[in-house]
Design an enzyme around this catalytic site. Structure first.
Site: not given
Ligand code: E4P
Length: 227
Positions: A58, A85-87
């Site tokens: 996400v 977590i997509k950064v």
């Protein structure tokens, strides 16, 4: 090469999980906006659908480091283990990646277009880097070559960050990425199906059935074994 499905569509995820050997689901803000409704409810429904053992990726939507970290913690608190977590890569992205890695939160560095970006993301602590293969091909660059450069660099320097190749438009791109050393790839539903489909497979199955039925009058081997 391990595979994810790249969609936030619940029906496509349900079908993908039923038939295909997938280790998880990747989403992004575009995919979630395409579904409409409340994105928090959509993410909860995706987690319920895939169970706690598959990965769910996400992307953060905040743009300041402190808020991105706070948002990431809230996402993980809601969606549980195996949530990544997509950064988006960049200076703030690297800062946030290091902070999340220190908290034990897995990061997928996204919007990667060069091996240099991937190296920085890996050194900051990302678990995965996501190079966009088709978007590179679309500008007459070579998406597969970028994947190969990243995979080779990681192997040469014993970096355990994995390449999560993204942005695919054809099954051929997927196989070329696998041969280039991509560790994982996330595929839209149509490309996933395209990887499975071949007209000669259907023809072969049809001719096996026709030959069997001609010889044995439509009885299956199971029926013969059970008589
Ligand atoms: C991956 O992180 C991206 O969300 C996605 O795969 C991009 O795909 P697209 O180029 O088809 O939008």
């Amino acid at each position: 090469m391990k595979l994810y499905i790249d969609t936030a569509n619940l029906e496509a995820i349900r079908e993908g999980m039923k038939y295909y050997p997938l280790i998880g689901v990747t989403t992004n803000p575009t995919l979630l906006s395409r579904e409409g409704g409340d994105p928090v409810e959509t993410l909860k429904a995706i987690r319920a659908l895939i169970g706690e053992d598959r990965q769910l990726h996400v992307q953060v939507t905040e743009t300041e480091a402190d808020k991105m970290v706070e948002e990431a913690r809230a996402i993980v608190a809601l969606l549980g283990k195996n949530t990544f977590i997509k950064v988006p890569v960049g200076e703030v992205g690297l800062q946030v990646t290091a902070a999340l890695a220190a908290l034990g939160i897995g990061v997928t560095e996204t919007a990667i277009f060069t091996a240099g970006q991937a190296l920085l993301a890996a050194r900051a602590g990302a678990s995965y880097v996501a190079p966009y293969v088709n978007r590179l091909d679309n500008i007459l660059a070579d998406g597969v070559a970028v994947v190969r450069d990243i995979a080779d660099t990681f192997a040469m320097h014993d970096i355990d960050t994995e390449v999560l190749a993204a942005s695919f438009k054809s099954p051929e791109q997927v196989i070329r990425v696998a041969l280039a050393g991509g560790h994982t790839a996330t595929l839209p539903p149509d490309v996933l199906k395209g990887l499975l489909t071949h007209p000669l497979t259907g023809a072969a199955i049809d001719s096996f059935a026709a030959d069997w039925n001609n010889a044995f009058g439509g009885k299956t081997l199971r029926e013969m074994l059970n008589k």
